[in-house]
Scaffold this active site. Structure first.
Site, PDB file in Angstrom:
ATOM      1  CE  LYS A   1      -3.717  -2.468  -0.070  1.00 37.96           C
ATOM      2  NZ  LYS A   1      -3.795  -3.515   0.884  1.00 37.96           N
TER       3      LYS A   1
HETATM    4  C1  LIG Z   1      -9.880  -3.678  -0.869  1.00 37.74           C
HETATM    5  C2  LIG Z   1      -9.193  -4.286   0.321  1.00 37.74           C
HETATM    6  N1  LIG Z   1      -9.857  -4.325   1.488  1.00 37.74           N
HETATM    7  C3  LIG Z   1      -9.290  -4.858   2.587  1.00 37.74           C
HETATM    8  C4  LIG Z   1      -8.016  -5.382   2.569  1.00 37.74           C
HETATM    9  C5  LIG Z   1      -7.452  -5.988   3.805  1.00 37.74           C
HETATM   10  O1  LIG Z   1      -6.367  -5.269   4.300  1.00 37.74           O
HETATM   11  P1  LIG Z   1      -5.240  -5.988   5.185  1.00 37.74           P
HETATM   12  O2  LIG Z   1      -4.412  -6.806   4.266  1.00 37.74           O
HETATM   13  O3  LIG Z   1      -4.474  -4.824   5.765  1.00 37.74           O
HETATM   14  O4  LIG Z   1      -5.932  -6.779   6.218  1.00 37.74           O
HETATM   15  C6  LIG Z   1      -7.284  -5.347   1.371  1.00 37.74           C
HETATM   16  C7  LIG Z   1      -5.924  -5.892   1.338  1.00 37.74           C
HETATM   17  O5  LIG Z   1      -5.236  -5.893   0.383  1.00 37.74           O
HETATM   18  C8  LIG Z   1      -7.891  -4.794   0.220  1.00 37.74           C
HETATM   19  O6  LIG Z   1      -7.240  -4.762  -0.947  1.00 37.74           O
END
Ligand SMILES: Cc1ncc(COP(=O)(O)O)c(C=O)c1O
Length: 360
Positions: free
Chosen positions: A202
């Site tokens: 990210k």
């Molecule tokens: C659209 C979206 N929502 C939620 C998440 C979840 O985030 P995390 O990996 O920090 O738990 C991601 C992870 O890539 C994502 O792309």
């Protein structure tokens, strides 16, 4: 290199030499010495978790996106879970969302015994289509959960208007969209709650991590309690106040983000503008290059947004190509370009097919 010169070369999958010697990963963190130093400083301090860096990062982040409150979490997934809880999503409720996302978006409804209901996306942005979402509202609906796919903001104003007509909460999954803008406002300052992820691919990373921003103090309070076992104060607050007494007032989790991670996040926040500018530069180069390649459709950007360019998803017009997606994917990987498919629509994952009976 022009499109014509590429077509004359032998592809790596056909025995030619790859255009790159090493793999270009689809995402990678950028960490400088000062990021490392910020982490080392915390490691030498008294507080590895629930210390001062948590509040500093949250305040800095809230100010950056233009929200009143920011509450940090151990991941974007935990942040989604907490936001859905704070919005009051319960057993038997429904949350309307997009299938064009990572499964964590929809899963947060399942964690609470609610059901994710998938509505179709707009053709240009692949974001939740507000009219399609409106058509799915019924007496069980409590939340609309749009995603800023690839970093292009969802049509948040239209979704908020629909939500307000029906008394629903809007949780925007902006895990792709830190730094994006919608009608001149930064994402994170618009929806009732906005969720971010700090995974290494990210815009800003804390290793793992997440954040929810909101302007509502009641949501912020619920979010803080949820990430700390449902307890109304944290260890540092009690130490500062010289008190031992606490109550667990609701069921929560340990979803806290450490001071080690928050120090890294805070330091990374200072470089966010430069990171976004670089992403825009690269995206502009891709768009200029792909525009003249037949069969490749570059992403479209609506005139009222600034894109955060987490991903650069191209679409293929197979009627103009002699290869299919799988062949093109393998050819690019053969050239050491770390492409991915974003996404298998959530309802087509085997868990969702088996549990809810979705068919292809
Ligand atoms: C659209 C979206 N929502 C939620 C998440 C979840 O985030 P995390 O990996 O920090 O738990 C991601 C992870 O890539 C994502 O792309």
């Amino acid at each position: 290199m022009s499109a014509t010169s590429v077509s004359r070369e032998v592809l790596a999958i056909n025995g030619g030499s790859p255009v790159r010697k090493t793999l270009l990963p689809y995402g990678r963190q950028t960490l400088d010495e000062d990021d490392i130093q910020a982490v080392v400083d915390v490691l030498r301090s008294d507080w590895l978790t629930t210390g001062p860096k948590v509040g500093e990062f949250e305040e800095g982040f809230a100010a950056w996106v233009g929200a009143k409150y920011a509450v940090s979490f151990s991941s974007g997934t935990a942040a989604l879970h907490a936001a859905a809880f704070a919005a009051g999503l319960e057993q038997g409720d429904e949350a309307i969302t997009t299938p064009m996302t990572f499964c964590a978006t929809a899963n947060c409804a399942l964690y609470l015994g609610a059901r994710p209901v998938f509505a179709d996306v707009s053709r240009d942005t692949l974001n939740l289509d507000p009219e399609q979402a409106a058509a799915k509202i019924n007496s069980k609906t409590r939340v609309i959960l749009p995603v800023d796919y690839a970093g292009h903001p969802a049509d948040v104003d239209a979704i908020l208007q629909i939500a307000e007509r029906h008394g629903l909460a809007v949780i925007e999954d902006a895990c792709h969209a830190l730094g994006a803008e919608y009608r001149g406002r930064r994402i994170g300052s618009i929806a009732h709650m906005t969720v971010f992820s700090f995974h290494p691919v990210k815009h800003l990373t804390t290793g793992e991590g997440g954040m929810v921003t909101t302007d509502r103090s009641d949501f912020a309070e619920n979010l803080r309690r949820f990430r700390n076992h449902g307890i109304s104060s944290d260890a540092r607050q009690r130490q500062t106040a010289g008190q031992w007494y606490y109550q667990m007032v609701s069921l929560g989790f340990n979803y806290r983000l450490t001071d080690i991670a928050c120090a890294l996040g805070l330091n990374q926040l200072e470089k966010l503008e430069a990171n976004l500018a670089r992403r825009c530069e690269i995206a502009a180069r891709y768009t200029a290059a792909f525009r003249s390649v037949p069969g490749v459709i570059p992403p479209s950007v609506r005139s009222n947004v600034n894109h955060a360019w987490h991903l650069y998803p191209i679409r293929l017009d197979l009627s103009k190509l002699s290869a299919d997606r799988g062949q093109i994917f393998r050819a690019l990987r053969g050239e050491n370009i770390g492409v991915n498919v974003h996404y298998i629509p959530v309802h087509l994952h085997s868990y969702y097919r088996e549990r809810f009976g979705y068919k292809g």
